[in-house]
Design a protein around this motif. Structure first.
Motif, PDB file in Angstrom:
ATOM      1  N   THR A   4      -8.181  -8.962 -21.525  1.00 55.86           N
ATOM      2  CA  THR A   4      -7.174  -7.917 -21.503  1.00 55.86           C
ATOM      3  C   THR A   4      -7.470  -6.982 -20.348  1.00 55.86           C
ATOM      4  N   LEU A   5      -6.509  -6.785 -19.467  1.00 51.64           N
ATOM      5  CA  LEU A   5      -6.834  -6.133 -18.207  1.00 51.64           C
ATOM      6  C   LEU A   5      -5.585  -5.591 -17.543  1.00 51.64           C
ATOM      7  N   GLN A   6      -5.720  -4.424 -16.945  1.00 47.70           N
ATOM      8  CA  GLN A   6      -4.653  -3.889 -16.107  1.00 47.70           C
ATOM      9  C   GLN A   6      -5.151  -3.885 -14.670  1.00 47.70           C
ATOM     10  N   ARG A   7      -4.340  -4.491 -13.794  1.00 43.91           N
ATOM     11  CA  ARG A   7      -4.751  -4.634 -12.394  1.00 43.91           C
ATOM     12  C   ARG A   7      -3.602  -4.295 -11.482  1.00 43.91           C
ATOM     13  N   CYS A   8      -3.936  -3.771 -10.318  1.00 48.85           N
ATOM     14  CA  CYS A   8      -2.962  -3.555  -9.253  1.00 48.85           C
ATOM     15  C   CYS A   8      -3.401  -4.334  -8.026  1.00 48.85           C
ATOM     16  N   HIS A   9      -2.438  -5.012  -7.389  1.00 51.08           N
ATOM     17  CA  HIS A   9      -2.690  -5.780  -6.183  1.00 51.08           C
ATOM     18  C   HIS A   9      -1.828  -5.178  -5.072  1.00 51.08           C
ATOM     19  N   CYS A  10      -2.459  -4.701  -4.028  1.00 54.82           N
ATOM     20  CA  CYS A  10      -1.742  -3.981  -2.987  1.00 54.82           C
ATOM     21  C   CYS A  10      -1.941  -4.655  -1.641  1.00 54.82           C
ATOM     22  N   GLY A  11      -0.843  -4.820  -0.900  1.00 55.18           N
ATOM     23  CA  GLY A  11      -0.951  -5.417   0.427  1.00 55.18           C
ATOM     24  C   GLY A  11       0.412  -5.581   1.058  1.00 55.18           C
ATOM     25  N   ALA A  12       0.430  -5.791   2.351  1.00 53.82           N
ATOM     26  CA  ALA A  12       1.673  -5.970   3.086  1.00 53.82           C
ATOM     27  C   ALA A  12       2.303  -7.321   2.749  1.00 53.82           C
ATOM     28  N   THR A  13       3.551  -7.509   3.163  1.00 54.76           N
ATOM     29  CA  THR A  13       4.210  -8.803   3.012  1.00 54.76           C
ATOM     30  C   THR A  13       3.398  -9.880   3.724  1.00 54.76           C
ATOM     31  N   ASN A  14       3.225 -11.025   3.080  1.00 52.83           N
ATOM     32  CA  ASN A  14       2.463 -12.153   3.624  1.00 52.83           C
ATOM     33  C   ASN A  14       0.968 -11.860   3.780  1.00 52.83           C
ATOM     34  N   SER A  15       0.484 -10.892   3.043  1.00 55.05           N
ATOM     35  CA  SER A  15      -0.947 -10.576   3.105  1.00 55.05           C
ATOM     36  C   SER A  15      -1.780 -11.509   2.239  1.00 55.05           C
ATOM     37  N   GLY A  16      -1.121 -12.207   1.303  1.00 52.25           N
ATOM     38  CA  GLY A  16      -1.834 -13.135   0.434  1.00 52.25           C
ATOM     39  C   GLY A  16      -1.912 -12.707  -1.019  1.00 52.25           C
ATOM     40  N   LYS A  17      -1.294 -11.581  -1.382  1.00 49.99           N
ATOM     41  CA  LYS A  17      -1.446 -11.091  -2.754  1.00 49.99           C
ATOM     42  C   LYS A  17      -0.755 -11.984  -3.782  1.00 49.99           C
ATOM     43  N   SER A  18       0.420 -12.542  -3.440  1.00 52.10           N
ATOM     44  CA  SER A  18       1.093 -13.437  -4.386  1.00 52.10           C
ATOM     45  C   SER A  18       0.289 -14.710  -4.586  1.00 52.10           C
ATOM     46  N   ARG A  19      -0.216 -15.279  -3.501  1.00 48.34           N
ATOM     47  CA  ARG A  19      -1.040 -16.480  -3.590  1.00 48.34           C
ATOM     48  C   ARG A  19      -2.293 -16.216  -4.402  1.00 48.34           C
TER      49      ARG A  19
ATOM     50  N   ASN B 103      -5.144   4.138 -15.094  1.00 41.21           N
ATOM     51  CA  ASN B 103      -5.620   3.347 -16.228  1.00 41.21           C
ATOM     52  C   ASN B 103      -5.911   1.893 -15.858  1.00 41.21           C
ATOM     53  N   VAL B 104      -5.955   1.585 -14.565  1.00 37.33           N
ATOM     54  CA  VAL B 104      -6.263   0.218 -14.170  1.00 37.33           C
ATOM     55  C   VAL B 104      -7.772  -0.009 -14.205  1.00 37.33           C
ATOM     56  N   ALA B 105      -8.159  -1.244 -14.434  1.00 34.33           N
ATOM     57  CA  ALA B 105      -9.572  -1.619 -14.425  1.00 34.33           C
ATOM     58  C   ALA B 105      -9.985  -2.181 -13.082  1.00 34.33           C
ATOM     59  N   VAL B 106      -8.999  -2.741 -12.343  1.00 34.50           N
ATOM     60  CA  VAL B 106      -9.301  -3.391 -11.068  1.00 34.50           C
ATOM     61  C   VAL B 106      -8.165  -3.132 -10.082  1.00 34.50           C
ATOM     62  N   ILE B 107      -8.524  -2.889  -8.831  1.00 46.22           N
ATOM     63  CA  ILE B 107      -7.554  -2.861  -7.740  1.00 46.22           C
ATOM     64  C   ILE B 107      -7.979  -3.914  -6.726  1.00 46.22           C
ATOM     65  N   VAL B 108      -7.036  -4.758  -6.327  1.00 48.35           N
ATOM     66  CA  VAL B 108      -7.285  -5.769  -5.306  1.00 48.35           C
ATOM     67  C   VAL B 108      -6.478  -5.359  -4.073  1.00 48.35           C
ATOM     68  N   LEU B 109      -7.172  -5.060  -3.004  1.00 47.20           N
ATOM     69  CA  LEU B 109      -6.527  -4.542  -1.795  1.00 47.20           C
ATOM     70  C   LEU B 109      -6.546  -5.580  -0.686  1.00 47.20           C
ATOM     71  N   PHE B 110      -5.356  -5.933  -0.204  1.00 51.54           N
ATOM     72  CA  PHE B 110      -5.195  -6.799   0.958  1.00 51.54           C
ATOM     73  C   PHE B 110      -4.847  -5.932   2.164  1.00 51.54           C
ATOM     74  N   TYR B 111      -4.716  -6.569   3.301  1.00 53.06           N
ATOM     75  CA  TYR B 111      -4.429  -5.786   4.513  1.00 53.06           C
ATOM     76  C   TYR B 111      -3.081  -5.090   4.417  1.00 53.06           C
ATOM     77  N   THR B 112      -3.047  -3.849   4.804  1.00 50.44           N
ATOM     78  CA  THR B 112      -1.816  -3.101   4.945  1.00 50.44           C
ATOM     79  C   THR B 112      -1.877  -2.327   6.252  1.00 50.44           C
ATOM     80  N   PRO B 113      -0.800  -2.296   7.031  1.00 50.88           N
ATOM     81  CA  PRO B 113      -0.822  -1.581   8.302  1.00 50.88           C
ATOM     82  C   PRO B 113      -0.864  -0.073   8.142  1.00 50.88           C
TER      83      PRO B 113
END
Length: 206
Positions: A14-29, A146-156
């Motif tokens: 059970t987990l709340q996560r945010c994934h942040c990054g520009a378009t085509n940064s790889g977050k969906s993959r 309230n998130v447990a994890v943030i995954v950060l990809f490249y953003t300009p």
């Protein structure tokens, strides 16, 4: 592949996560690789809410021959309605809700609404929330806090990157900060993981 599991609460997955990054940064993959890799079989149901699903090539095969998977393609202004429906249908089940590309919706920005309710009570309902966005600060603060994890990809946006480090990275030296950010910029599809519960860390992955 980095598998991140929450070590506290009623269930390890059970987990709340945010994934942040520009378009085509790889977050969906990254998310697809997670749910069909280290998180395979961890959820009884997975619901993806994505207004731009048909335009996201990474998702084209998602859910095929997978009875656990439901995909909701909706307008931005109906995200709140769908979140309410999903909560009603899946409350009490081991369900992962993935909210992707809804940053322009008022439903993910406001101080009230279904996403705020889920931010505080999803784990009580047996649900996990993963949000994918280009602008983390555009997501309601109730979820960010309230998130447990943030995954950060490249953003300009240097402003966005600095804000995330200021809020979640703890005490880093200027050289450590520059080194982590440079990896995001120089190495395609690399990402940083901010673990926001004990033992608290930020690490780089490729």
């Amino acid at each position: 592949m980095c598998s991140i599991k929450y070590e506290h609460g009623p269930r390890q997955d059970t987990l709340q996560r945010c994934h942040c990054g520009a378009t085509n940064s790889g977050k969906s993959r990254f998310v697809v690789d997670q749910i069909y890799g280290p998180f395979r079989g961890k959820f009884d149901y997975i619901v993806l809410i994505c207004p731009t699903f048909t335009h996201n090539k990474t998702y084209h095969w998602l859910g095929e021959n997978d009875p656990r998977m439901d995909v909701i393609v909706c307008e931005q202004h109906t995200v709140e309605k769908w979140l309410k429906l999903v909560r009603w249908l899946f409350v009490g089940t081991n369900t992962l809700i993935i909210l992707d590309d809804c940053a322009t919706s008022k439903d993910v920005k406001g101080r009230t609404g279904e996403l705020v309710n889920l931010a505080f009570s999803a784990w009580h309902m047996g649900m996990s929330i993963w949000v994918l966005t280009q602008k983390l600060m555009g997501i309601t603060s109730s979820l960010r806090e309230n998130v447990a994890v943030i995954v950060l990809f490249y953003t300009p946006s240097a402003k966005t990157t600095k804000a995330i480090f200021d809020d979640y990275a703890g005490e880093l030296s200027p050289d450590e900060y520059k080194g982590l950010v440079s990896k995001l910029k120089e190495r395609k599809f690399s990402y940083l993981v901010f673990l926001l519960h004990h033992p608290y860390w930020v690490k780089s992955f490729e």
